[in-house]
Write a protein that holds these residues in place. Sequence first.
Motif, PDB file in Angstrom:
ATOM      1  N   MET A 120      -0.374  -9.510  -7.720  1.00 39.08           N
ATOM      2  CA  MET A 120      -0.482 -10.396  -8.878  1.00 39.08           C
ATOM      3  C   MET A 120      -1.768 -10.080  -9.627  1.00 39.08           C
ATOM      4  O   MET A 120      -2.655  -9.408  -9.098  1.00 39.08           O
ATOM      5  N   ASN A 121      -1.865 -10.596 -10.839  1.00 42.46           N
ATOM      6  CA  ASN A 121      -3.067 -10.392 -11.638  1.00 42.46           C
ATOM      7  C   ASN A 121      -3.941 -11.640 -11.702  1.00 42.46           C
ATOM      8  O   ASN A 121      -4.970 -11.646 -12.365  1.00 42.46           O
ATOM      9  N   THR A 122      -3.530 -12.675 -10.991  1.00 45.85           N
ATOM     10  CA  THR A 122      -4.282 -13.926 -10.939  1.00 45.85           C
ATOM     11  C   THR A 122      -5.341 -13.847  -9.841  1.00 45.85           C
ATOM     12  O   THR A 122      -5.045 -13.371  -8.746  1.00 45.85           O
TER      13      THR A 122
ATOM     14  N   PHE B  34      -2.834 -23.204  -9.116  1.00 45.67           N
ATOM     15  CA  PHE B  34      -1.374 -23.057  -9.061  1.00 45.67           C
ATOM     16  C   PHE B  34      -0.786 -23.460  -7.712  1.00 45.67           C
ATOM     17  O   PHE B  34       0.406 -23.301  -7.473  1.00 45.67           O
TER      18      PHE B  34
ATOM     19  N   LEU C   3      -8.001 -19.020  -8.044  1.00 44.80           N
ATOM     20  CA  LEU C   3      -7.253 -19.679  -9.116  1.00 44.80           C
ATOM     21  C   LEU C   3      -5.813 -19.938  -8.664  1.00 44.80           C
ATOM     22  O   LEU C   3      -5.257 -21.020  -8.894  1.00 44.80           O
ATOM     23  N   TYR C   4      -5.234 -18.932  -8.026  1.00 45.68           N
ATOM     24  CA  TYR C   4      -3.852 -19.076  -7.545  1.00 45.68           C
ATOM     25  C   TYR C   4      -3.754 -20.186  -6.500  1.00 45.68           C
ATOM     26  O   TYR C   4      -2.809 -20.977  -6.498  1.00 45.68           O
TER      27      TYR C   4
ATOM     28  N   TRP D  87       4.623 -15.165 -13.062  1.00 44.22           N
ATOM     29  CA  TRP D  87       4.581 -16.583 -13.416  1.00 44.22           C
ATOM     30  C   TRP D  87       4.501 -17.443 -12.160  1.00 44.22           C
ATOM     31  O   TRP D  87       5.217 -18.421 -12.009  1.00 44.22           O
ATOM     32  N   GLU D  88       3.666 -16.998 -11.237  1.00 45.37           N
ATOM     33  CA  GLU D  88       3.282 -17.714 -10.010  1.00 45.37           C
ATOM     34  C   GLU D  88       4.348 -17.726  -8.921  1.00 45.37           C
ATOM     35  O   GLU D  88       4.138 -18.278  -7.851  1.00 45.37           O
TER      36      GLU D  88
ATOM     37  N   ASN E 270      -4.658  -9.244  -5.259  1.00 45.07           N
ATOM     38  CA  ASN E 270      -4.886  -9.972  -6.502  1.00 45.07           C
ATOM     39  C   ASN E 270      -5.632  -9.125  -7.526  1.00 45.07           C
ATOM     40  O   ASN E 270      -6.304  -8.169  -7.176  1.00 45.07           O
ATOM     41  N   MET E 271      -5.494  -9.511  -8.792  1.00 46.00           N
ATOM     42  CA  MET E 271      -6.197  -8.841  -9.898  1.00 46.00           C
ATOM     43  C   MET E 271      -5.875  -7.344  -9.937  1.00 46.00           C
ATOM     44  O   MET E 271      -6.739  -6.516 -10.230  1.00 46.00           O
TER      45      MET E 271
END
Length: 197
Positions: free
Chosen positions: A134-136, A145, A140-141, A87-88, A172-173
Amino acid sequence: MRVAIIFNHPYEGSYCNAILTAVTKGLQTANHEIDLIHLDKDNFNPVMTSADLKAFRDKKPVDPKVTEYKHRLQKADHLIFIFPIWWELMPAMTKGFIDKVIFPGVAYDYTNKANTRMKPLFEQIKSVTLITTMNTPKMLYKWIFGNAIKKAFMLGTFWKIGYKKRKWISLNMVKMVSDKKRKKWLSDMEIRFAKLN
């Protein structure tokens, strides 16, 4: 070199645990001394109690785990944090570590009467590395965010208290990329930390 790793992930099959293994292998190749602070296995309590807040004011921690970590970090030359971004932001135990260990009289002190300028008290520590998963997507992050971990962790904590050498490795991802790419990341991580000096 003595390297302290602060690790936070409760699931032993996680990619963060694979990263920990790769980083450890790299450091061992370079004959660095490793001190692993595994917050989950230590059952570290991240909650700031009223007693902890009074201790913050008095610059005297009351949590015995914080005192233990203080003595261990005083011997470190380099810090490595490894945790997932959920959640960031960082998980609760990592946030609690920052709240309770990066603490006045423990990790830093003030250099003026107004308590607006800080200096680090872990004088041997020359640099800090952060490794996150992270999966973001990275863009985008960053743009949606607001690069929350960079602002809160790299700048709002470690830059603020005076550490000039800081590096963030963001993977990421993680769930979306191929197994081949995940294996390459681990190989690259092992090579990177075998060259740490």
